[in-house]
Each structure stands twice: as structure tokens, then as C-alpha cells.
Design a protein around this motif. Structure first.
Motif, mmCIF file in Angstrom:
data_model
loop_
_atom_site.group_PDB
_atom_site.id
_atom_site.type_symbol
_atom_site.label_atom_id
_atom_site.label_comp_id
_atom_site.label_asym_id
_atom_site.label_seq_id
_atom_site.Cartn_x
_atom_site.Cartn_y
_atom_site.Cartn_z
ATOM 1 N N ASP A 66 0.812 -1.563 0.052
ATOM 2 C CA ASP A 66 -0.010 -0.198 -0.022
ATOM 3 C C ASP A 66 1.262 1.122 -0.071
ATOM 4 O OD1 ASP A 66 0.668 -0.222 2.636
ATOM 5 O OD2 ASP A 66 -0.975 -0.444 3.079
ATOM 6 N N THR A 67 2.152 1.586 -0.445
ATOM 7 C CA THR A 67 2.622 2.441 -0.992
ATOM 8 C C THR A 67 3.401 2.144 -2.167
ATOM 9 O OG1 THR A 67 3.936 2.857 1.879
ATOM 10 C CG2 THR A 67 4.967 3.844 -0.107
ATOM 11 N N THR A 68 3.438 2.982 -2.905
ATOM 12 C CA THR A 68 3.638 3.414 -4.225
ATOM 13 C C THR A 68 4.916 4.322 -4.232
ATOM 14 O OG1 THR A 68 1.017 2.868 -4.559
ATOM 15 C CG2 THR A 68 1.843 3.878 -6.333
ATOM 16 N N VAL A 69 6.114 4.239 -4.890
ATOM 17 C CA VAL A 69 6.800 4.934 -6.405
ATOM 18 C C VAL A 69 6.640 4.775 -7.304
ATOM 19 C CG1 VAL A 69 9.144 5.312 -6.287
ATOM 20 C CG2 VAL A 69 8.757 3.734 -3.927
ATOM 21 N N LEU A 70 5.441 5.788 -7.442
ATOM 22 C CA LEU A 70 5.666 6.765 -8.798
ATOM 23 C C LEU A 70 7.221 7.302 -9.452
ATOM 24 C CD1 LEU A 70 2.996 7.311 -11.259
ATOM 25 C CD2 LEU A 70 3.016 9.542 -10.280
ATOM 26 N N ILE A 71 7.395 6.570 -10.824
ATOM 27 C CA ILE A 71 8.710 6.425 -11.157
ATOM 28 C C ILE A 71 8.431 7.368 -12.609
ATOM 29 C CG2 ILE A 71 11.233 6.511 -12.408
ATOM 30 C CD1 ILE A 71 10.559 3.709 -10.284
ATOM 31 N N ARG A 72 8.677 8.662 -13.019
ATOM 32 C CA ARG A 72 7.911 9.388 -14.788
ATOM 33 C C ARG A 72 9.404 9.667 -15.271
ATOM 34 N NH1 ARG A 72 5.077 14.546 -11.655
ATOM 35 N NH2 ARG A 72 7.106 14.637 -10.469
ATOM 36 N N ASP A 73 8.389 10.115 -16.495
ATOM 37 C CA ASP A 73 9.270 10.118 -17.695
ATOM 38 C C ASP A 73 10.819 8.651 -17.644
ATOM 39 O OD1 ASP A 73 8.834 12.623 -17.464
ATOM 40 O OD2 ASP A 73 10.247 13.054 -16.146
ATOM 41 N N VAL A 74 9.920 7.898 -18.213
ATOM 42 C CA VAL A 74 10.775 6.760 -18.240
ATOM 43 C C VAL A 74 9.564 5.650 -18.933
ATOM 44 C CG1 VAL A 74 12.091 5.817 -16.338
ATOM 45 C CG2 VAL A 74 10.260 5.072 -15.913
ATOM 46 N N ASP A 75 10.551 4.732 -20.010
ATOM 47 C CA ASP A 75 10.127 3.843 -20.404
ATOM 48 C C ASP A 75 10.667 2.367 -21.208
ATOM 49 O OD1 ASP A 75 8.481 2.577 -22.813
ATOM 50 O OD2 ASP A 75 8.649 3.717 -23.739
ATOM 51 N N VAL A 76 10.026 1.764 -19.542
ATOM 52 C CA VAL A 76 10.735 0.529 -19.222
ATOM 53 C C VAL A 76 10.005 -0.795 -20.296
ATOM 54 C CG1 VAL A 76 10.384 0.747 -16.946
ATOM 55 C CG2 VAL A 76 8.297 -0.210 -18.096
ATOM 56 N N ARG A 77 9.155 0.047 -21.880
ATOM 57 C CA ARG A 77 8.580 -1.532 -22.506
ATOM 58 C C ARG A 77 10.497 -1.124 -23.424
ATOM 59 N NH1 ARG A 77 2.568 -0.099 -22.968
ATOM 60 N NH2 ARG A 77 2.143 -2.017 -21.317
ATOM 61 N N ARG A 78 10.278 0.422 -23.648
ATOM 62 C CA ARG A 78 11.617 0.659 -25.178
ATOM 63 C C ARG A 78 12.536 0.343 -25.219
ATOM 64 N NH1 ARG A 78 6.513 3.028 -25.838
ATOM 65 N NH2 ARG A 78 5.296 2.273 -27.528
ATOM 66 N N SER A 79 13.025 0.833 -23.615
ATOM 67 C CA SER A 79 14.535 1.651 -22.799
ATOM 68 C C SER A 79 14.590 0.798 -21.817
ATOM 69 C CB SER A 79 14.016 2.723 -22.492
ATOM 70 O OG SER A 79 16.069 3.327 -22.286
ATOM 71 N N PHE A 122 5.542 2.389 -12.061
ATOM 72 C CA PHE A 122 5.768 2.150 -10.180
ATOM 73 C C PHE A 122 5.572 0.927 -9.815
ATOM 74 C CE2 PHE A 122 1.194 0.793 -10.947
ATOM 75 C CZ PHE A 122 1.009 0.016 -10.409
ATOM 76 N N ILE A 123 6.120 1.190 -8.236
ATOM 77 C CA ILE A 123 7.091 0.094 -7.383
ATOM 78 C C ILE A 123 6.354 0.218 -6.623
ATOM 79 C CG2 ILE A 123 8.761 -0.933 -6.421
ATOM 80 C CD1 ILE A 123 10.563 0.868 -8.400
ATOM 81 N N ALA A 124 5.239 -1.285 -6.553
ATOM 82 C CA ALA A 124 4.265 -1.556 -4.902
ATOM 83 C C ALA A 124 5.308 -1.829 -4.251
ATOM 84 C CB ALA A 124 3.186 -2.528 -5.527
ATOM 85 N N VAL A 125 4.877 -1.222 -2.997
ATOM 86 C CA VAL A 125 6.282 -1.477 -1.607
ATOM 87 C C VAL A 125 5.069 -1.806 -0.543
ATOM 88 C CG1 VAL A 125 8.195 -0.649 -0.541
ATOM 89 C CG2 VAL A 125 7.351 0.368 -2.825
ATOM 90 N N ALA A 126 5.711 -3.296 -0.091
ATOM 91 C CA ALA A 126 5.135 -3.196 1.161
ATOM 92 C C ALA A 126 5.776 -2.700 2.215
ATOM 93 C CB ALA A 126 4.586 -4.915 1.112
ATOM 94 N N LEU A 127 5.592 -2.592 3.728
ATOM 95 C CA LEU A 127 6.364 -2.691 4.842
ATOM 96 C C LEU A 127 6.455 -2.963 5.592
ATOM 97 C CD1 LEU A 127 5.624 1.489 4.518
ATOM 98 C CD2 LEU A 127 7.504 0.608 3.246
ATOM 99 N N ALA A 128 7.512 -3.439 6.552
ATOM 100 C CA ALA A 128 7.622 -4.571 7.239
ATOM 101 C C ALA A 128 6.629 -3.913 8.419
ATOM 102 C CB ALA A 128 8.111 -4.672 7.558
ATOM 103 N N GLU A 129 6.400 -3.146 8.742
ATOM 104 C CA GLU A 129 5.796 -2.475 10.002
ATOM 105 C C GLU A 129 4.528 -2.264 10.145
ATOM 106 O OE1 GLU A 129 6.835 -1.242 12.957
ATOM 107 O OE2 GLU A 129 9.229 -1.570 12.687
ATOM 108 N N VAL A 153 11.190 11.048 -8.937
ATOM 109 C CA VAL A 153 10.586 10.064 -8.118
ATOM 110 C C VAL A 153 9.758 10.765 -6.991
ATOM 111 C CG1 VAL A 153 10.990 8.243 -6.267
ATOM 112 C CG2 VAL A 153 12.123 8.156 -8.523
ATOM 113 N N LEU A 154 7.951 9.477 -7.171
ATOM 114 C CA LEU A 154 7.199 10.475 -5.497
ATOM 115 C C LEU A 154 6.558 8.742 -5.482
ATOM 116 C CD1 LEU A 154 4.833 13.117 -7.964
ATOM 117 C CD2 LEU A 154 6.379 13.671 -5.765
#
Length: 719
Positions: A66-79, A122-129, A153-154
Motif C-alpha cells: 500500500d506504498t506506491t513509488v511513482l517513477i515518471r519520464d521512463v519507458d520500461v517497455r522500450r528503453s 510505479f513500484i508497489a512497496v510493502a512496509l514491514a511495520e 520519483v514521488l
């Protein structure tokens, strides 16, 4: 008791003031750190199905992403370079303390992790606490670590949103204090008629607020208290301090205008206005205590803070304020412009003249017409409340630009999974039972896909289903209800959770507890007003007028916030609904404050009646003695609480505007028009009570008679 307090204030005023100063310093030093120790919002009910399912998952070691790391200006499919950049960011995330796991496009291959335009992921992050506060701290630490080297990154998600909401609430609280204190001082000077008297409510409010902070600081050692209690504590503390100070100071001025300063004037003040303050505080505290019924952390925390600050404000007004008045004597009127001095002198002695007396006589000359028009107007204003709908509390309540809101809006708008919601089903049973439940879920209308069951441990499995609609979409709500209605396999049990399920359970929990809270509020109103007046008619009539007032307030809230008619002046974006907790908070506070003003007004009407005025004349006399004071108190209280309208958080804004409207409507429309017209229509029937209750009141009721002169108060004979 009140007479003893008056004598104590007269004999030891210096000691009482010194003790108050020491209390302020100690409470400020020990309670000043309360904000750092308070918990987040907290809307959970431990008995709800979604919370029980979440607890099973947590105990099994499952941590939601339920923590989301949004990465903008990247093309993970082509680059390939962008894929390596995202992999480095994921490695940094996994190196952060408190991170359990992180998954994205590279790990799953799911198109849901890539924006429709292909320019973000984006990367979906799970926190341990599992503790809410630690989750917020870890999310904030993750955001700070990534922000240093990755401007694109946000960080968003639930823990980050909670952290930013808490920070914004604290910021709004500080800003509202800076805004409201100078205005309160200026208006207090106008209403109290002198600078010395105008400083008294600020003194009472400061003592009540720091004392409540100390009590809440102690409470945080026992349990978790929500940060939102501070908002209510500050606004209500200032408002009640102004009310109680106005009641006592104005009555003390009346008494010293007749007999001069000293113990006799103080005793009469405490026996009349002091008793009204005592019963008013009991009513406000009882109304706010109704919030303790609710299991949600933010509601019971607000209830606790409200009970504490109302009782402390009354205690200080009945102990410290009389001591200060004793020390001041006639200097309570000092530092007053001449035009205010003249007004103050007239108001201290006026009984059968003035604006409120003339207004009351005008209303009572045509009571049926004015009562009918007033009731009709309030009902018409209340009509929009019938279509009130509720909005969820999510990251969109944050100001534009906060990372949690930007991330949520970006996911909803640009990513293919933004218009769906994950429904989690926890199955307690064997693998066959989990497979059976998964198969049944595939046939539920509104569910688009169902993942295979994940075994989490002995006898526990998790099934994740994607709905065909978003978080608040009706199709998702119906899918959750249908999933819960599915029969569980023999020997197994299934529990549904997820965002939509949690919201549904939250609403149901509020509905389940609301009747008990309302019963407490109604009982407190009826009992206090009966003890004040000895009548059963006046309390019931006051209760009905409170209902009219609340209906009008809710109707205005729908027009303002749900329909978005004042989005410009109030600087907010309408969510198309009202926060579901706002009506409950306003119900508790408005009922308490309305009864507070009713106690003060009816006590003066009864006092006039008991002193020989007729049933028709006691009303305008009582209204003249209280009209300006109640209106001034309501205006100052509305300013103190209405300052929350400047908040960047929409539901705090709703609370501030709604409470201010409730107080202003009650102190003007209700008290100026409805009370005198209905008093005239009912005549002597206003004071009716069955004989058993009449005898009960004669024994235990509240008398507003001032004490007779005491020989001990007389000055010693001349030598």
C-alpha cells in the motif's frame, strides 16, 4: 459549592492566581510535546469483518503493497537504460529500513505497472511495520531518501497520505491560531467593552487548552490518541472560554453596578451565571462524551479532548476567573474607550429597553406568523440534506501538489488499473476450500478477474480479485456485498477486505453506534434543561429547535461542499459528497452548544419570572439581558472554530464551517425569533411538569435565585 468557590476566591485570590500560573507553566512544559506522541486518523472498528481479515493477514506475515513509488519520464517497455534506472531505484527501496518487499513491471510483467502512454511506471512497496505511526515514519523516510537523487520519483500510498494529512493538520492548526487570536482580541474588546476584560477569555482559554494538552499527553501513555483531537481541543477551548467568560464577567458587571465590587457581588454572580456555566459545561461534556461510544480512533479522541477541555474551561472559569475579578474589582472595566464605557454602563443596568427587548416584543406581538415563517424557512434550508451522500477519506483530501495526492491522481488517470479495485478474500480452511471460494468469486457480478489462492500458512489463504470499477464505484460496492453473501465451504470461513470493504464497514459501524450516541445527547439535553427550569415542555421544545437547526446546517453543508457552490471563496474541490463523520461531530458539538445558550437564556427568563415578571414580560426581559451576550459569544465562538475553514483538508473545513453555522443560526434565528414566539404561544404551559417531576425539581433542581445578604459579608463596625 459555588458559594464556597466565591468565598475562596474572595479570601485567597493571589494564591489561586499563582497556582494557575504554575499550572500553566507545568502543563505547557509537559503537554507541549503531545503532538509528537499522537497517532494518525484511525477509522478502524476492530469488530468489523475487514479489520478482522486484515489482522489475520498481518499475523500470517502478509504485508499489503500500500506504498506506491511513482517513477515518471521512463519507458520500461522500450528503453533498456530506463529499465536499469528503475532496477536501481528498486534496489535503493529494498535497502531502506522497514521495507518488506517491492514489485514492479520487471518482477510481474503486468501491464498495470506501466502508464497508458508508456512514459511512467510505479513500484508497489510493502512496509514491514504494522503500527500506524511507524508505517508513516518509514514511508516518510523512504520519500526523503529517494528525493535526494531522483527528482522524477514521488512516494504515495496510504501510509504516506496519513503522514501528509497529519503534517497538514498541524500546519493548519498553527495558521488558524495566528489568524484567529488577533481577531478574537479585537472583537473581545468590542464585546467586553474594555481591554482588561477582553483579555480574560484568552486567559481562560489558554489555561484550558494547555491543561487539556497535558491530559492528552498522559492519555497517549495509556492508549493511542488521534492527532485530530488537537483541532477540536483548540477551537472548542477558545470558544467555551469566551462563552463562560462573557457569562460571568457580564453578570459581575451587573452586580457591581448595583452594589459595588466585593464578596456579595461575587456570590450573586456565582449563584446565577456560575451555575449556568456549571450546567452548560456538564451538557457540552455529556454531548461530546457521546463520541466515546464510537470505536474509531479519531472520533473517540475528539470526544475525549472535547470532554476534557469543556470541563477544564468551566473549572477555570469558576475558580481562577473569580479570583482575577476579585483582584481587579472595578478595574475590570479599565482601558476602555469612552463610547464603550457608556455602552457598558447602559448594558449593565438595562432591563426593559434596548434592541433585544424591542425585538422580543415585536415577535411576541405576532407569534404565530413569525414561528410559522421561521420554521418553514429552516425546513426549506434543510431540504437538501435529504440527498446527502458521503465521500471517502483518501489522498485526494490533501492539497494539490502533495506527493500522495499526485500519485493517486496519476494512477487513477494514466494507468490501466486505476479504474479497478482489489478485493481481498481471506479463507480459513484447507486448499480445497480456498479453490472453491475462488471459483465462486469468478461468478460474482462486478468482478473482472480472480487470481489463484495464495497459501499464507497452515489453514490460511488469500484470494485477490479485481473489480470492474474503482474504489467508490457502485459496481465495486455491490461486488463486495455479493462476495460476502457467498456461502463458505463446510468447515471453512471467508472474510472480505480491501479499500471498498473497509469503507463499507466504516459506514456501517457509524450507523450501528449512532443511535447510542444520539440517546446520550438527547438525554443530556432534556435532563439539564429540566433541572434548570423545572419544566418538561421547555426541554422538549429546545430539543425540537435543535433538530431544526441541525437540519438547516446539514442542508447548507450539502449546498456548499457536496454541490460545490462555494469552491472559490472557501478554496476547495468538491468530492461530490460529505465526509461521513462530519454530521456526527457537528451533532455532538451543536447540541451541546445549543443547550449551553438555552441554559443561559432560559435561566434569565426564569429568574425574571421568579422575581415577579409576568409570563409575557419575563421573555423580553430575559432576552434583553442575554441577547447581546449570547450573540457575541456565538460570534466569537464561530470565529474560533470557523478558522478551520482555512484548512487545506476538506473534512476539517467542513467541520469548521458546519459548527460555525450551527452556532450562529442557533444564537440568532432560533433565540431571537423562535424562542420568544413559541414562549408567547404556549404561555404558562411553558412551565408545566407533572407533580412527581415538579417535586423532584423542587428538591434537586437548579435555582437561579441570588443568595440573600450574609451578615458575614458586612463590613466591620467603625471603631
Amino acid at each position: 459549592m459555588l458559594d464556597r468557590l466565591a468565598r475562596m476566591a474572595d479570601r485567597r485570590p493571589g494564591r489561586i492566581v499563582l497556582a494557575a500560573v504554575l499550572f500553566f507553566l507545568i502543563a505547557g512544559a509537559l503537554g507541549g510535546s503531545v503532538a509528537e506522541r499522537m497517532g494518525p486518523y484511525g477509522a478502524e472498528d476492530d469488530r468489523s469483518e475487514s479489520i478482522q481479515a486484515d489482522r489475520l493477514l498481518r499475523d500470517a506475515g502478509y504485508r499489503p503493497t500500500d506504498t506506491t513509488v511513482l517513477i515518471r519520464d521512463v519507458d520500461v517497455r522500450r528503453s533498456a537504460a530506463d529499465r536499469r534506472e528503475v532496477a536501481r531505484i528498486r534496489a535503493e527501496i529494498l535497502d531502506q529500513p522497514g521495507v518488506d518487499r517491492a514489485v514492479g513491471f520487471a518482477q510481474t510483467g503486468s501491464p498495470a505497472f506501466v502508464s497508458r502512454d508508456g512514459d511512467a511506471t510505479f513500484i508497489a512497496v510493502a512496509l514491514a511495520e504494522t503500527d500506524d505511526k511507524r508505517l508513516q515514519q518509514d514511508a516518510q523516510a523512504l520519500a526523503e531518501a529517494l528525493a535526494a537523487d531522483h527528482p522524477n520519483v514521488l512516494v504515495g500510498g496510504v501510509p504516506m497520505a496519513n503522514e501528509q494529512v497529519n503534517h497538514q493538520v498541524e500546519k493548519d492548526l498553527q495558521r488558524s491560531e495566528i489568524m484567529v487570536f488577533p481577531l478574537l482580541l479585537l472583537l473581545s474588546l468590542l464585546f467586553f467593552r474594555s481591554l482588561v476584560a477582553a483579555l480574560l477569555p484568552l486567559m481562560v482559554g489558554a489555561l484550558a487548552i494547555v491543561g487539556t494538552f497535558l491530559a492528552l499527553r498522559i492519555a497517549t501513555e495509556i492508549g493511542t490518541i488521534s492527532f485530530f483531537a488537537l483541532n477540536l481541543t483548540t477551537g472548542l477551548g477558545l470558544g467555551l472560554a469566551i462563552d463562560y467568560s462573557l457569562f460571568i464577567v457580564s453578570r459581575y458587571r451587573e452586580e457591581i453596578a448595583v452594589s459595588g465590587p466585593g464578596l456579595p457581588a461575587l456570590r450573586r454572580t456565582m449563584a446565577t451565571a456560575g451555575r449556568s456555566v456549571l450546567f452548560s459545561a456538564i451538557t457540552v461534556a455529556a454531548s461530546l462524551a457521546a463520541l466515546l461510544i464510537f470505536p474509531q480512533r479519531f472520533l473517540y479522541s475528539m470526544g475525549l479532548g472535547g470532554v476534557l477541555v469543556s470541563l477544564l474551561a468551566a473549572t477555570i472559569a469558576l475558580t481562577v476567573l473569580p479570583a482575577v475579578l476579585t483582584l481587579l474589582g472595578t478595574r475590570v472595566n479599565s482601558l476602555s474607550p469612552k463610547f464603550l464605557q457608556r455602552r457598558g454602563s447602559r448594558e449593565a443596568t438595562a432591563q426593559e429597553q434596548g434592541f433585544w427587548y424591542r425585538l422580543s416584543r415585536f415577535v411576541m406581538a405576532r407569534p404565530g406568523t413569525i414561528a410559522a415563517v421561521t420554521i418553514l424557512a429552516l425546513v426549506l434550508v434543510a431540504m437538501p440534506a435529504l440527498r446527502m451522500s458521503f465521500a471517502a477519506v483518501d489522498a485526494e483530501i490533501l492539497p494539490p501538489g502533495d506527493s500522495a495526492r499526485v500519485v493517486q491522481e496519476t494512477l487513477d488517470r494514466d494507468f490501466p488499473g486505476g479504474d479497478t479495485e482489489t478485493i481481498r478474500v481471506v479463507v480459513e480452511g484447507d486448499r480445497a476450500a480456498a479453490r472453491t471460494v475462488a471459483g465462486e468469486l469468478r461468478g460474482v457480478p462486478g468482478i473482472g478477474s480472480v487470481a489463484p489462492p495464495q497459501a499464507l500458512g497452515e489453514g490460511l489463504a488469500l484470494i485477490e480479485a479485481q473489480s470492474k470499477g474503482g474504489y467508490m464505484a457502485p459496481v465495486t460496492k455491490r461486488a463486495v456485498e455479493a462476495a460476502r453473501d457467498l456461502p463458505a465451504p463446510a468447515g471453512a470461513e471467508a472474510k472480505v477486505t480491501g479499500g471498498t470493504a473497509s469503507f463499507t464497514d466504516f459506514q456501517q459501524s457509524l450507523l450501528d453506534h449512532l443511535p447510542y450516541a444520539a440517546a446520550i445527547i438527547v438525554a443530556a439535553t432534556l435532563i439539564v434543561l429540566f433541572l434548570m427550569t423545572g419544566s418538561v415542555v421547555l426541554p422538549v421544545k429546545s430539543l425540537l429547535m435543535n433538530v431544526l437547526n441541525l437540519g438547516a446546517v446539514f442542508g447548507l453543508l450539502v449546498l456548499i461542499f457536496q454541490d460545490g457552490n462555494l469552491t472559490g471563496p472557501l478554496a476547495f474541490e468538491s468530492a461530490g459528497g460529505i465526509d461521513q463523520s462530519t454530521p456526527i461531530l457537528i451533532l455532538a458539538i451543536a447540541f451541546g452548544l445549543s443547550t449551553d445558550y438555552a441554559v443561559f437564556l432560559l435561566s434569565r427568563i426564569k429568574e425574571a419570572r421568579d422575581s415577579g415578571y409576568s409570563d409575557a414580560e419575563c421573555v423580553p426581559v430575559g432576552l434583553e439581558r442575554t441577547g447581546r451576550i449570547v450573540t457575541a459569544a456565538a460570534l466569537l465562538f464561530a470565529l474560533a472554530v470557523g478558522a478551520f475553514a482555512s484548512s487545506e483538508i476538506v473534512f476539517i473545513k467542513e467541520f469548521g464551517v458546519g459548527t460555525a453555522l450551527a452556532v450562529l443560526i442557533d444564537a440568532t434565528v432560533i433565540r431571537a425569533l423562535l424562542v420568544p414566539s413559541l414562549m408567547k404561544l404556549l404561555g404558562r404551559r411553558n412551565w408545566w411538569a407533572p407533580p412527581p417531576l415538579r417535586r423532584l425539581h423542587d428538591r434537586w433542581g437548579l435555582s437561579e435565585h441570588a443568595p440573600l445578604p450574609d451578615p458575614a459579608d458586612a463590613p466591620p463596625p467603625a471603631s
